[in-house]
Motif scaffolding. Structure first.
Motif, PDB file in Angstrom:
ATOM      1  N   GLY A  38       0.842  -1.112  -0.072  1.00  0.00           N
ATOM      2  CA  GLY A  38      -0.084   0.106  -0.003  1.00  0.00           C
ATOM      3  C   GLY A  38       0.897   1.188  -0.157  1.00  0.00           C
ATOM      4  O   GLY A  38       0.255   2.130  -0.730  1.00  0.00           O
ATOM      5  N   VAL A  39       1.882   1.190   0.580  1.00  0.00           N
ATOM      6  CA  VAL A  39       2.827   2.403   1.047  1.00  0.00           C
ATOM      7  C   VAL A  39       3.887   2.751  -0.493  1.00  0.00           C
ATOM      8  O   VAL A  39       3.996   3.789  -0.938  1.00  0.00           O
ATOM      9  CB  VAL A  39       3.438   2.238   2.027  1.00  0.00           C
ATOM     10  N   LEU A  40       4.353   1.459  -0.783  1.00  0.00           N
ATOM     11  CA  LEU A  40       5.400   1.440  -1.743  1.00  0.00           C
ATOM     12  C   LEU A  40       5.008   0.730  -3.010  1.00  0.00           C
ATOM     13  O   LEU A  40       5.890  -0.096  -3.376  1.00  0.00           O
ATOM     14  CB  LEU A  40       6.715   1.022  -1.220  1.00  0.00           C
ATOM     15  N   GLY A  41       3.675   0.849  -3.402  1.00  0.00           N
ATOM     16  CA  GLY A  41       3.273   0.264  -4.426  1.00  0.00           C
ATOM     17  C   GLY A  41       4.154   0.014  -5.576  1.00  0.00           C
ATOM     18  O   GLY A  41       4.371  -1.223  -6.324  1.00  0.00           O
ATOM     19  N   ASP A  42       4.739   1.120  -6.195  1.00  0.00           N
ATOM     20  CA  ASP A  42       5.425   1.082  -7.255  1.00  0.00           C
ATOM     21  C   ASP A  42       6.921   0.433  -7.229  1.00  0.00           C
ATOM     22  O   ASP A  42       7.586   0.192  -8.368  1.00  0.00           O
ATOM     23  CB  ASP A  42       5.762   2.530  -7.969  1.00  0.00           C
ATOM     24  N   TYR A  85       0.589  -3.360 -15.643  1.00  0.00           N
ATOM     25  CA  TYR A  85       1.237  -2.293 -14.710  1.00  0.00           C
ATOM     26  C   TYR A  85       1.607  -1.123 -15.324  1.00  0.00           C
ATOM     27  O   TYR A  85       1.679  -1.283 -16.602  1.00  0.00           O
ATOM     28  CB  TYR A  85       2.474  -3.220 -13.968  1.00  0.00           C
ATOM     29  N   THR A  86       1.946  -0.073 -14.857  1.00  0.00           N
ATOM     30  CA  THR A  86       2.469   1.039 -15.459  1.00  0.00           C
ATOM     31  C   THR A  86       3.729   1.178 -16.121  1.00  0.00           C
ATOM     32  O   THR A  86       4.575   0.403 -15.920  1.00  0.00           O
ATOM     33  CB  THR A  86       2.578   2.149 -14.185  1.00  0.00           C
ATOM     34  N   THR A  87       3.702   1.763 -17.329  1.00  0.00           N
ATOM     35  CA  THR A  87       4.863   2.116 -18.094  1.00  0.00           C
ATOM     36  C   THR A  87       5.668   3.175 -17.543  1.00  0.00           C
ATOM     37  O   THR A  87       6.948   3.229 -18.017  1.00  0.00           O
ATOM     38  CB  THR A  87       4.426   2.484 -19.305  1.00  0.00           C
ATOM     39  N   LYS A  88       5.436   3.667 -16.306  1.00  0.00           N
ATOM     40  CA  LYS A  88       6.429   4.789 -15.797  1.00  0.00           C
ATOM     41  C   LYS A  88       6.254   4.541 -14.193  1.00  0.00           C
ATOM     42  O   LYS A  88       5.312   5.086 -13.535  1.00  0.00           O
ATOM     43  CB  LYS A  88       5.960   6.238 -16.383  1.00  0.00           C
ATOM     44  N   TRP A  89       7.247   3.754 -13.676  1.00  0.00           N
ATOM     45  CA  TRP A  89       7.325   3.454 -12.392  1.00  0.00           C
ATOM     46  C   TRP A  89       7.643   4.865 -11.614  1.00  0.00           C
ATOM     47  O   TRP A  89       8.438   5.539 -11.892  1.00  0.00           O
ATOM     48  CB  TRP A  89       8.215   2.424 -11.897  1.00  0.00           C
ATOM     49  N   ARG A  90       7.128   4.995 -10.364  1.00  0.00           N
ATOM     50  CA  ARG A  90       7.192   6.192  -9.608  1.00  0.00           C
ATOM     51  C   ARG A  90       8.465   5.780  -8.573  1.00  0.00           C
ATOM     52  O   ARG A  90       8.337   4.493  -8.130  1.00  0.00           O
ATOM     53  CB  ARG A  90       6.091   6.594  -8.571  1.00  0.00           C
ATOM     54  N   THR A 143      -0.082   7.362 -17.379  1.00  0.00           N
ATOM     55  CA  THR A 143       0.617   6.233 -17.340  1.00  0.00           C
ATOM     56  C   THR A 143       0.161   5.563 -15.853  1.00  0.00           C
ATOM     57  O   THR A 143       0.437   4.561 -15.391  1.00  0.00           O
ATOM     58  CB  THR A 143       2.062   6.499 -17.326  1.00  0.00           C
ATOM     59  N   ARG A 144      -0.520   6.540 -14.824  1.00  0.00           N
ATOM     60  CA  ARG A 144      -0.559   6.348 -13.808  1.00  0.00           C
ATOM     61  C   ARG A 144      -1.623   4.989 -13.399  1.00  0.00           C
ATOM     62  O   ARG A 144      -2.868   5.140 -14.088  1.00  0.00           O
ATOM     63  CB  ARG A 144      -1.106   7.237 -12.624  1.00  0.00           C
ATOM     64  N   PHE A 145      -1.420   4.250 -12.489  1.00  0.00           N
ATOM     65  CA  PHE A 145      -2.365   3.259 -12.291  1.00  0.00           C
ATOM     66  C   PHE A 145      -3.209   3.360 -10.785  1.00  0.00           C
ATOM     67  O   PHE A 145      -2.305   3.864  -9.989  1.00  0.00           O
ATOM     68  CB  PHE A 145      -1.905   1.735 -11.993  1.00  0.00           C
ATOM     69  N   GLY A 146      -4.309   3.354 -10.758  1.00  0.00           N
ATOM     70  CA  GLY A 146      -4.929   3.478  -9.267  1.00  0.00           C
ATOM     71  C   GLY A 146      -4.978   2.408  -8.258  1.00  0.00           C
ATOM     72  O   GLY A 146      -5.471   2.473  -7.140  1.00  0.00           O
ATOM     73  N   ILE A 156     -10.257   1.841 -18.845  1.00  0.00           N
ATOM     74  CA  ILE A 156     -10.347   0.482 -18.214  1.00  0.00           C
ATOM     75  C   ILE A 156      -9.080   0.094 -17.923  1.00  0.00           C
ATOM     76  O   ILE A 156      -8.195  -0.186 -18.802  1.00  0.00           O
ATOM     77  CB  ILE A 156     -11.319  -0.451 -18.920  1.00  0.00           C
ATOM     78  N   VAL A 157      -9.085  -0.440 -16.639  1.00  0.00           N
ATOM     79  CA  VAL A 157      -7.765  -0.835 -15.970  1.00  0.00           C
ATOM     80  C   VAL A 157      -7.504  -2.020 -15.183  1.00  0.00           C
ATOM     81  O   VAL A 157      -8.636  -2.578 -14.321  1.00  0.00           O
ATOM     82  CB  VAL A 157      -7.192   0.343 -14.940  1.00  0.00           C
ATOM     83  N   PHE A 158      -6.661  -3.047 -15.713  1.00  0.00           N
ATOM     84  CA  PHE A 158      -6.640  -4.421 -15.199  1.00  0.00           C
ATOM     85  C   PHE A 158      -5.191  -4.637 -14.651  1.00  0.00           C
ATOM     86  O   PHE A 158      -4.273  -5.113 -15.524  1.00  0.00           O
ATOM     87  CB  PHE A 158      -7.117  -5.275 -16.394  1.00  0.00           C
TER      88      PHE A 158
END
Length: 679
Positions: free
Chosen positions: A357-361, A422-427, A465-468, A485-487
């Motif tokens: 939850g805190v460091l998801g990326d 997953y995202t194409t741009k990790w935080r 690029t962000r995922f929720g 739509i996000v999977f």
């Protein structure tokens, strides 16, 4: 699930509740296993029991859970998969400073250092509590609220965040919302049914215990608890209900700061935004102006001394689960009353989930490297393409919608933006300090970083690029303002999906999920957003009236379902998700019928392709739930309970009747003219 631009909306509106991860093991022997069914039950009488009855009897809710079903089986694997990642990271002594492995490992190691956490007691929040003691006037109260919010301490009085302007989605705006309460629904403050009274009593015990633990006498603690509840009850009275909050126009109020200041003369929003680090904003979006009018009255009628107790409580409740065991145990005792959970979730499980939850990326990068299969994404991309085609066919064939509205609906469908995996741009969380020996401070640092990251979006282009959701999450969502739509990677697993499964199983599982998310773009609220994501009407009045008439019937269908005693499903609260299920399963079936298996009659394990399709859908929703949790979710969850998700859509589909030979006289039978046909 449908999500809005605000983060708390993600949690409120999932296709499923919780985070789960992948089966990386070998394929199940049977994707539809008759051993899990109760074949003595006639499917037309109780399809839920027929499809899953034996499994339900053999799988009671474990003591550390509040419900147990297909999702929880996945979750059980998930938490162990995540545990293996975080424990390996924590044990890695050679990971370079600043690396993903090092930061994940340090965070988890600190979270598992229970000896240090026990020794510190409530020391980590003493400075926060001392700061509150020094408050002298109302201005100090308001400054403390903004200080707490920007320093990862809590969100007292109201909600705050940066998200898209729903009527101009190319722009980020400050969103300010009603809030300030603790209990999960305003009804628990306002209603006097036995369950609400029981929860209020447990809440009073919880508050009294925590105030006592930080040094107040039992008498002082009890007084403070009564004070806090009195304030929160007033805030609850001022809040709109969950049903009212589903209206996207009612909750869209763009105000200049001067207009907002007139509603709350005692809160200067120019100063407040400056204190929150927000610059250059001349207007804000407010979801409930009437709430803030009441809040301003409350600021004047409540004494500064009482506001100090309220702020102390906000520090306490936000920190309790991260302090020593007396605080954690008090928190769990309150949870037990609300949910019925028998024993506390093991610490390793709570902390591995917290790391996600805190460091998801960061954790997400470790997860996809080990568990994500590229071939799953390729198959998913193909299925999304097929579902879009099926949805197009269904829109074109609607007998209740005019050509003018169909044209707009098709334009919206074609504009859907799919994201898989997953995202194409990790935080990379630049600037976030994580140390191996400072658990509580790590959390505070993460709260501060997250707040700054959120407001830093102001003035920037919309980030697609962000995922929720994090990669290990077994869930999916639709965002009306992004029209996407996000999977996440975690949902691309059995029982939703398996590369070795037949099309009936995959289309009845993940296919229905894809269709569900697409249908959210056309549900009672999502349909009010256009192809670009703007809150803008694209319907003719006549078509909207026909749509509303159909949704009214769907609401009545679900209102009739009984959950516990006299508690029924709330058809209006669950409307969006019920439309998602109905539209999604129909679209998935249309797509399935385009496949070779869908056009055949060949049986597998004794079931026809169509039967397997509907059984795949049913096995996704099987499960047991504690009565306390069931009662709570009826108030707070926008999803119908599993048994009614199982049957709610199929009973409106001719194909289901044909697949299982459902006839007049069967308990679930609906006449063809009474079956609700939406998308």
């Amino acid at each position: 699930m449908k999500v809005n631009h605000l983060k708390n909306y993600f949690a409120a509106l999932g296709i499923i509740a919780g985070s789960f991860t992948a089966y990386a093991q070998s394929a199940p022997k049977k994707f539809i296993d008759p051993a899990n069914m109760d074949l003595s039950v006639k499917p037309g009488n109780d399809f839920y029991e027929y499809a899953s009855g034996t499994w339900i009897k053999n799988n009671p809710v474990p003591a550390k859970e509040t419900r147990w079903g297909s999702f929880n089986e996945l979750r059980d694997f998930n938490v162990n998969a995540v545990r293996s990642l975080v424990e390996a990271a924590a044990a890695n002594k050679t990971a370079p400073a600043g690396s993903v492995t090092k930061r994940v490992g340090d965070f988890y190691a600190a979270a598992m250092d229970s000896l240090t956490i026990e020794r510190l007691g409530y020391t980590p929040i003493k400075a926060d509590l001392e700061r509150i003691k020094n408050i002298a006037n109302l201005n100090d109260v308001l400054n403390q609220v903004t200080y707490m919010r920007s320093n990862g301490i809590g969100s007292a009085l109201y909600g705050f965040g940066v998200g898209q302007d729903r009527k101009n989605v190319t722009k980020y705006m400050v969103n300010i919302s009603q809030g300030g309460t603790t209990l999960s629904d305003r009804d628990y403050y306002l209603k006097d049914d036995s369950r609400s009274v029981k929860i209020r009593e447990a809440y009073d015990t919880y508050m009294t215990t925590l105030f006592n633990l930080i040094g107040y006498s039992k008498e002082e603690a009890a007084k403070k608890a009564k004070t806090v509840f009195g304030i929160e009850k007033k805030l609850a009275e001022a809040q709109m209900s969950r049903l009212e909050m589903r209206d996207p126009y009612k909750t869209y109020n763009k105000l200049t700061l001067s207009e907002f200041n007139k509603i709350t003369p005692d809160i200067n929003w120019n100063t407040t935004l400056t204190n929150l680090g927000v610059k250059g904003q001349d207007s804000v979006l407010v979801n409930s102006p009437s709430f803030f009018k009441s809040l301003n009255e409350l600021l004047n009628s409540v004494s500064v001394a009482d506001w100090k107790s309220y702020l102390e409580w906000n520090v306490l409740k936000g920190a309790a689960n991260n302090l020593s065991s007396p605080f954690v145990n008090a928190s769990f005792a309150f949870t037990q009353v609300q949910t019925g959970q028998k024993v506390q979730t093991p610490r390793w499980q709570r902390m591995s989930s917290l790391t996600d939850g805190v460091l998801g990326d960061l954790l997400g990068q470790l997860y996809v490297a080990k568990y994500f299969k590229p071939e799953a994404k390729a198959r998913m991309d193909e299925m999304i393409k097929n579902l879009r085609k099926a949805f197009e066919i269904r829109i074109k064939n609607l007998d209740w919608m005019s050509d003018a509205t169909k044209e707009k609906a098709l334009a919206k469908l074609h504009a859907f933006y799919p994201k898989v995996g997953y995202t194409t741009k990790w935080r990379n969380y630049d600037g976030l300090v994580i140390k191996r020996d400072t658990y509580f401070q790590n959390l505070r640092n993460a709260g501060i970083w997250g707040f700054k990251d959120n407001i830093s979006q102001l003035g920037k282009p919309i980030d697609r690029t962000r995922f929720g959701m994090t990669p290990p999450t077994v869930n999916a969502y639709y965002s009306p303002t992004m029209n996407e739509i996000v999977f996440p990677a975690g949902i691309l697993q059995f029982p939703f999906f398996h590369p070795d499964a037949d099309d009936a199983v995959n289309y009845g599982g993940i296919g229905a999920v894809i269709g569900h998310e697409m249908s959210h773009g056309f549900d009672d609220t999502g349909s009010q957003y256009d192809k670009d994501g703007n809150l803008k009407n694209w319907w003719t009045d006549e078509d909207r009236a026909k749509f509303n008439a159909k949704t009214k019937l769907l609401g009545e269908q679900f209102d009739a379902y009984t959950v516990l005693d006299t508690i029924h499903v709330n058809g209006k609260l669950t409307m969006g998700e019920n439309i998602g299920d109905l539209g999604g399963l129909n679209a998935a079936y249309t797509a399935f019928k385009m496949t070779k298996q869908g056009q055949s009659k060949e049986k597998i394990d004794g079931f026809t392709p169509d039967q397997r399709f509907f059984l795949a859908w049913a096995q996704v929703w099987r499960g047991n739930i504690l009565p306390e949790t069931a009662a709570q979710l009826i108030k707070t969850d926008t999803h119908s309970p599993g048994p009614y998700r199982t049957i709610g859509a199929p009973v409106n589909m001719d194909a289901w009747y044909e697949a299982f030979d459902v006839k007049p006289g069967d308990k679930l039978y609906k006449k063809p003219e009474d079956r609700i046909r939406l998308w």
